[in-house]
Design a protein around this motif. Structure first.
Motif, PDB file in Angstrom:
ATOM      1  N   ASN A  38       0.884  -1.197   0.066  1.00  0.00           N
ATOM      2  CA  ASN A  38      -0.053   0.090  -0.097  1.00  0.00           C
ATOM      3  C   ASN A  38       0.834   1.291  -0.040  1.00  0.00           C
ATOM      4  OD1 ASN A  38      -2.595  -1.078  -0.430  1.00  0.00           O
ATOM      5  ND2 ASN A  38      -2.711  -1.505   1.982  1.00  0.00           N
ATOM      6  N   MET A  39       2.126   1.066   0.671  1.00  0.00           N
ATOM      7  CA  MET A  39       2.948   2.235   0.616  1.00  0.00           C
ATOM      8  C   MET A  39       3.410   2.756  -0.943  1.00  0.00           C
ATOM      9  SD  MET A  39       5.243   2.035   4.110  1.00  0.00           S
ATOM     10  CE  MET A  39       6.538   1.846   3.326  1.00  0.00           C
ATOM     11  N   ASN A  40       3.289   1.557  -1.486  1.00  0.00           N
ATOM     12  CA  ASN A  40       4.063   1.746  -2.789  1.00  0.00           C
ATOM     13  C   ASN A  40       2.926   1.798  -3.942  1.00  0.00           C
ATOM     14  OD1 ASN A  40       7.041   1.266  -3.373  1.00  0.00           O
ATOM     15  ND2 ASN A  40       6.252  -0.096  -1.501  1.00  0.00           N
ATOM     16  N   ASN A  41       1.662   1.837  -3.709  1.00  0.00           N
ATOM     17  CA  ASN A  41       0.520   1.917  -4.355  1.00  0.00           C
ATOM     18  C   ASN A  41       0.266   3.686  -4.613  1.00  0.00           C
ATOM     19  OD1 ASN A  41      -2.158   2.013  -5.934  1.00  0.00           O
ATOM     20  ND2 ASN A  41      -3.160   0.546  -4.340  1.00  0.00           N
ATOM     21  N   PRO A  42       0.251   4.073  -5.917  1.00  0.00           N
ATOM     22  CA  PRO A  42      -0.135   5.593  -5.893  1.00  0.00           C
ATOM     23  C   PRO A  42      -1.564   5.866  -5.912  1.00  0.00           C
ATOM     24  CG  PRO A  42       0.671   4.655  -7.931  1.00  0.00           C
ATOM     25  CD  PRO A  42       0.724   3.635  -6.931  1.00  0.00           C
ATOM     26  N   SER A  43      -2.287   4.747  -6.086  1.00  0.00           N
ATOM     27  CA  SER A  43      -3.870   5.168  -6.121  1.00  0.00           C
ATOM     28  C   SER A  43      -4.258   5.421  -4.803  1.00  0.00           C
ATOM     29  CB  SER A  43      -4.315   3.833  -6.668  1.00  0.00           C
ATOM     30  OG  SER A  43      -6.004   3.811  -6.520  1.00  0.00           O
ATOM     31  N   PRO A  44      -5.307   6.340  -4.532  1.00  0.00           N
ATOM     32  CA  PRO A  44      -5.959   6.606  -3.522  1.00  0.00           C
ATOM     33  C   PRO A  44      -6.489   5.242  -2.997  1.00  0.00           C
ATOM     34  CG  PRO A  44      -7.038   7.955  -5.144  1.00  0.00           C
ATOM     35  CD  PRO A  44      -5.745   7.295  -5.949  1.00  0.00           C
ATOM     36  N   ARG A  45      -7.003   4.563  -3.725  1.00  0.00           N
ATOM     37  CA  ARG A  45      -7.772   3.237  -3.539  1.00  0.00           C
ATOM     38  C   ARG A  45      -6.680   2.161  -3.068  1.00  0.00           C
ATOM     39  NH1 ARG A  45     -11.481  -0.261  -7.086  1.00  0.00           N
ATOM     40  NH2 ARG A  45     -11.727  -2.132  -5.533  1.00  0.00           N
ATOM     41  N   LYS A  46      -6.568   1.813  -1.856  1.00  0.00           N
ATOM     42  CA  LYS A  46      -5.662   0.930  -1.443  1.00  0.00           C
ATOM     43  C   LYS A  46      -5.948  -0.427  -1.441  1.00  0.00           C
ATOM     44  CE  LYS A  46      -2.623   4.217  -0.487  1.00  0.00           C
ATOM     45  NZ  LYS A  46      -1.832   4.586  -1.479  1.00  0.00           N
TER      46      LYS A  46
END
Length: 122
Positions: A38-46
């Protein structure tokens, strides 16, 4: 070896572990991996974090491959050994990245201690 049904619950391209596989054997280990995802997910949706269950075994697969991605083709087990077969392929979405990882879940009717990653040719 007996074939085992599995489900892939997450597939990302983020360096998560140093080895090719890891058994996620507690909620703490699942949380640790999903926090990195989740830290590496640029999307606001985790990504939703799965809940640890004694009836299931969560396995993180991050094989060293030459292609940009892989598919889990099969899972088989015998005794305390588990064999996960992966097939590398080039994925345009992951071009330029080299850390594909997959979290799979299997029914925990057996206690596996060792995991072997078998790579088959595309």
């Amino acid at each position: 070896m007996k074939n085992i049904e599995f489900s892939e619950i997450n597939h990302v391209n983020v360096k998560l572990i140093e080895s090719e596989s890891e058994i996620l054997d507690s909620q703490k280990s699942i949380d640790r991996i999903y926090n990195i995802i989740n830290m590496n997910n640029p999307s606001p949706r985790k990504n939703p974090i799965p809940s640890f269950s004694e009836e299931e075994m969560y396995i993180l697969v991050q094989p060293n491959i030459e292609k940009s991605d892989f598919t889990v083709k099969g899972v088989a087990g015998a005794g305390n050994a588990l064999k996960i077969t992966v097939q590398p392929y080039d994925n345009r979405e992951y071009t330029g990245r080299s850390n594909p990882a997959s979290v799979i879940v299997i029914s925990k009717n057996q206690q596996f201690k060792t995991i072997e990653i078998q790579k088959i040719k595309p």
